[in-house]
Design a protein around this motif. Structure first.
Motif, PDB file in Angstrom:
ATOM      1  N   TRP A   1       0.856  -1.181   0.000  1.00  0.00           N
ATOM      2  CA  TRP A   1       0.000   0.000   0.000  1.00  0.00           C
ATOM      3  C   TRP A   1       0.889   1.227   0.000  1.00  0.00           C
ATOM      4  CZ3 TRP A   1      -0.904  -2.866   4.738  1.00  0.00           C
ATOM      5  CH2 TRP A   1      -0.348  -2.301   5.856  1.00  0.00           C
ATOM      6  N   LEU A   2       0.369   2.309  -0.563  1.00  0.00           N
ATOM      7  CA  LEU A   2       1.128   3.540  -0.723  1.00  0.00           C
ATOM      8  C   LEU A   2       0.259   4.695  -0.237  1.00  0.00           C
ATOM      9  CD1 LEU A   2       3.663   4.965  -2.028  1.00  0.00           C
ATOM     10  CD2 LEU A   2       2.273   5.168  -4.092  1.00  0.00           C
ATOM     11  N   PRO A   3       0.769   5.507   0.708  1.00  0.00           N
ATOM     12  CA  PRO A   3      -0.025   6.653   1.159  1.00  0.00           C
ATOM     13  C   PRO A   3      -0.174   7.696   0.052  1.00  0.00           C
ATOM     14  CG  PRO A   3       2.113   6.617   2.275  1.00  0.00           C
ATOM     15  CD  PRO A   3       2.041   5.395   1.409  1.00  0.00           C
ATOM     16  N   THR A   4      -1.389   8.221  -0.082  1.00  0.00           N
ATOM     17  CA  THR A   4      -1.659   9.279  -1.063  1.00  0.00           C
ATOM     18  C   THR A   4      -1.903  10.616  -0.376  1.00  0.00           C
ATOM     19  OG1 THR A   4      -4.015   8.745  -1.090  1.00  0.00           O
ATOM     20  CG2 THR A   4      -2.616   7.668  -2.750  1.00  0.00           C
ATOM     21  N   ALA A   5      -1.749  10.683   0.919  1.00  0.00           N
ATOM     22  CA  ALA A   5      -1.905  11.888   1.736  1.00  0.00           C
ATOM     23  C   ALA A   5      -3.365  12.246   1.998  1.00  0.00           C
ATOM     24  CB  ALA A   5      -1.160  13.078   1.150  1.00  0.00           C
TER      25      ALA A   5
ATOM     26  N   ASP B   1       4.016  -1.231 -19.210  1.00  0.00           N
ATOM     27  CA  ASP B   1       5.076  -1.808 -18.381  1.00  0.00           C
ATOM     28  C   ASP B   1       4.620  -2.112 -16.959  1.00  0.00           C
ATOM     29  OD1 ASP B   1       4.829   0.741 -17.387  1.00  0.00           O
ATOM     30  OD2 ASP B   1       6.955   1.243 -17.546  1.00  0.00           O
ATOM     31  N   GLY B   2       3.328  -1.992 -16.679  1.00  0.00           N
ATOM     32  CA  GLY B   2       2.809  -2.252 -15.338  1.00  0.00           C
ATOM     33  C   GLY B   2       2.740  -1.015 -14.458  1.00  0.00           C
ATOM     34  N   THR B   3       3.177   0.134 -14.970  1.00  0.00           N
ATOM     35  CA  THR B   3       3.089   1.369 -14.202  1.00  0.00           C
ATOM     36  C   THR B   3       1.625   1.727 -13.968  1.00  0.00           C
ATOM     37  OG1 THR B   3       5.173   2.213 -15.086  1.00  0.00           O
ATOM     38  CG2 THR B   3       3.659   3.837 -14.183  1.00  0.00           C
ATOM     39  N   ILE B   4       1.337   2.150 -12.758  1.00  0.00           N
ATOM     40  CA  ILE B   4      -0.004   2.561 -12.367  1.00  0.00           C
ATOM     41  C   ILE B   4      -0.059   4.081 -12.452  1.00  0.00           C
ATOM     42  CG2 ILE B   4      -1.685   2.596 -10.471  1.00  0.00           C
ATOM     43  CD1 ILE B   4       0.037   0.063  -9.453  1.00  0.00           C
ATOM     44  N   TYR B   5      -1.111   4.621 -13.064  1.00  0.00           N
ATOM     45  CA  TYR B   5      -1.305   6.066 -13.162  1.00  0.00           C
ATOM     46  C   TYR B   5      -2.553   6.425 -12.371  1.00  0.00           C
ATOM     47  CZ  TYR B   5       2.142   5.528 -16.772  1.00  0.00           C
ATOM     48  OH  TYR B   5       3.295   5.199 -17.441  1.00  0.00           O
ATOM     49  N   LEU B   6      -2.434   7.482 -11.565  1.00  0.00           N
ATOM     50  CA  LEU B   6      -3.502   7.821 -10.642  1.00  0.00           C
ATOM     51  C   LEU B   6      -3.506   9.321 -10.382  1.00  0.00           C
ATOM     52  CD1 LEU B   6      -5.635   6.785  -8.515  1.00  0.00           C
ATOM     53  CD2 LEU B   6      -3.734   6.735  -6.893  1.00  0.00           C
TER      54      LEU B   6
ATOM     55  N   TRP C   1       0.075  10.944 -10.665  1.00  0.00           N
ATOM     56  CA  TRP C   1       1.188  10.121 -10.191  1.00  0.00           C
ATOM     57  C   TRP C   1       1.420   8.958 -11.139  1.00  0.00           C
ATOM     58  CZ3 TRP C   1       0.881   8.867  -4.246  1.00  0.00           C
ATOM     59  CH2 TRP C   1       0.958  10.054  -3.517  1.00  0.00           C
ATOM     60  N   ALA C   2       2.695   8.558 -11.246  1.00  0.00           N
ATOM     61  CA  ALA C   2       3.094   7.301 -11.885  1.00  0.00           C
ATOM     62  C   ALA C   2       3.709   6.455 -10.780  1.00  0.00           C
ATOM     63  CB  ALA C   2       4.107   7.556 -12.995  1.00  0.00           C
ATOM     64  N   ILE C   3       3.241   5.216 -10.644  1.00  0.00           N
ATOM     65  CA  ILE C   3       3.645   4.331  -9.553  1.00  0.00           C
ATOM     66  C   ILE C   3       4.091   3.000 -10.147  1.00  0.00           C
ATOM     67  CG2 ILE C   3       2.842   3.181  -7.443  1.00  0.00           C
ATOM     68  CD1 ILE C   3       0.507   5.503  -7.726  1.00  0.00           C
TER      69      ILE C   3
ATOM     70  N   ARG D   1       6.574   5.327  -5.962  1.00  0.00           N
ATOM     71  CA  ARG D   1       6.205   6.463  -6.803  1.00  0.00           C
ATOM     72  C   ARG D   1       7.370   6.808  -7.731  1.00  0.00           C
ATOM     73  NH1 ARG D   1       3.841  11.868  -4.244  1.00  0.00           N
ATOM     74  NH2 ARG D   1       5.665  11.486  -2.986  1.00  0.00           N
ATOM     75  N   LYS D   2       7.104   6.841  -9.057  1.00  0.00           N
ATOM     76  CA  LYS D   2       8.111   7.177 -10.056  1.00  0.00           C
ATOM     77  C   LYS D   2       8.193   8.686 -10.259  1.00  0.00           C
ATOM     78  CE  LYS D   2       8.053   4.676 -13.934  1.00  0.00           C
ATOM     79  NZ  LYS D   2       7.562   3.841 -15.057  1.00  0.00           N
ATOM     80  N   TRP D   3       7.037   9.330 -10.430  1.00  0.00           N
ATOM     81  CA  TRP D   3       6.983  10.772 -10.624  1.00  0.00           C
ATOM     82  C   TRP D   3       5.587  11.278 -10.328  1.00  0.00           C
ATOM     83  CZ3 TRP D   3       3.207  11.702 -14.078  1.00  0.00           C
ATOM     84  CH2 TRP D   3       3.034  10.865 -15.167  1.00  0.00           C
ATOM     85  N   GLU D   4       5.501  12.593 -10.234  1.00  0.00           N
ATOM     86  CA  GLU D   4       4.200  13.241 -10.131  1.00  0.00           C
ATOM     87  C   GLU D   4       4.227  14.502 -10.976  1.00  0.00           C
ATOM     88  OE1 GLU D   4       3.641  15.918  -6.336  1.00  0.00           O
ATOM     89  OE2 GLU D   4       4.359  13.929  -5.741  1.00  0.00           O
ATOM     90  N   GLN D   5       3.085  14.826 -11.568  1.00  0.00           N
ATOM     91  CA  GLN D   5       2.957  16.006 -12.407  1.00  0.00           C
ATOM     92  C   GLN D   5       1.864  16.879 -11.825  1.00  0.00           C
ATOM     93  OE1 GLN D   5       0.267  16.202 -15.299  1.00  0.00           O
ATOM     94  NE2 GLN D   5       1.241  17.718 -16.580  1.00  0.00           N
ATOM     95  N   PRO D   6       2.189  18.122 -11.463  1.00  0.00           N
ATOM     96  CA  PRO D   6       1.135  18.994 -10.940  1.00  0.00           C
ATOM     97  C   PRO D   6       0.196  19.440 -12.056  1.00  0.00           C
ATOM     98  CG  PRO D   6       3.216  20.181 -11.066  1.00  0.00           C
ATOM     99  CD  PRO D   6       3.501  18.754 -11.469  1.00  0.00           C
TER     100      PRO D   6
END
Length: 182
Positions: free
Chosen positions: A42-46, A58-63, A70-72, A78-83
């Protein structure tokens, strides 16, 4: 199942082709479970997000998490996040296109397309004042997006939906959520 606080689940799950699924909860976590129900990670999303996850080639999750996309990784990092521009929340699920880009709609009605490898904005198009529904894509690549009221947009695009396990809300082109329906 091992869910920490176990808040209500408000997203649709995304199913991998392997042996796991992921979803968000109002307790502020993205969960991944094995198909047998055991916790994978599990990963906290705040905070709670209503956005349903999608899965790339490639199995990356986008949310969408609040004001960021986010890319997970498939193992929960977490790989990256884009505001979002203009401090717009993401409540609608993104979609993965065949060229590997991600398309999503912000709460303020902005349809955006970003690279999957790094969060660079390719283009954006304003459709209306509010954007709550997930976009979809037709067989020829046209992106369809709706917003509050009667606004409905068809955006010219030549890139079809990616042929991943779960490239969009409810998974496959028919939106009935069955793996392998290509």
């Amino acid at each position: 199942m091992g869910i920490p606080d176990g808040g209500p689940i408000v997203s649709s799950p995304a199913l991998s082709r392997e042996d796991w699924l992921c979803f968000t909860s109002t307790d502020g976590f993205l969960y991944a479970l094995n198909f047998d129900g055991t916790k994978r990670w599990w990963l906290p999303t705040a905070s709670g997000t209503q956005c349903s996850p999608v899965i790339g080639e490639d199995g990356t999750i986008y949310l969408g998490v609040n004001e960021h996309m986010w890319a997970i990784t498939a193992d929960g990092k977490r790989k990256w996040e884009q505001p979002a521009p203009f401090e717009a929340h993401f409540e609608a699920s993104p979609l993965v296109l065949a060229n590997g880009t991600i398309c999503h709609v912000s709460r303020y009605g902005m349809v955006m397309n970003i690279n999957a490898d790094e969060p660079l904005l390719n283009w954006m198009f304003y459709i209306s004042q509010q954007g709550y529904a997930s976009p979809t894509v037709g067989p020829q690549g046209t992106i369809y997006a709706s917003s509050e009221g009667s606004q409905f947009s068809a955006l010219k695009n030549a890139v079809p939906l990616a042929r991943t396990a779960w490239p969009k809300f409810r998974g496959n082109p028919r939106k009935h959520g069955e793996i392998g329906d290509w």
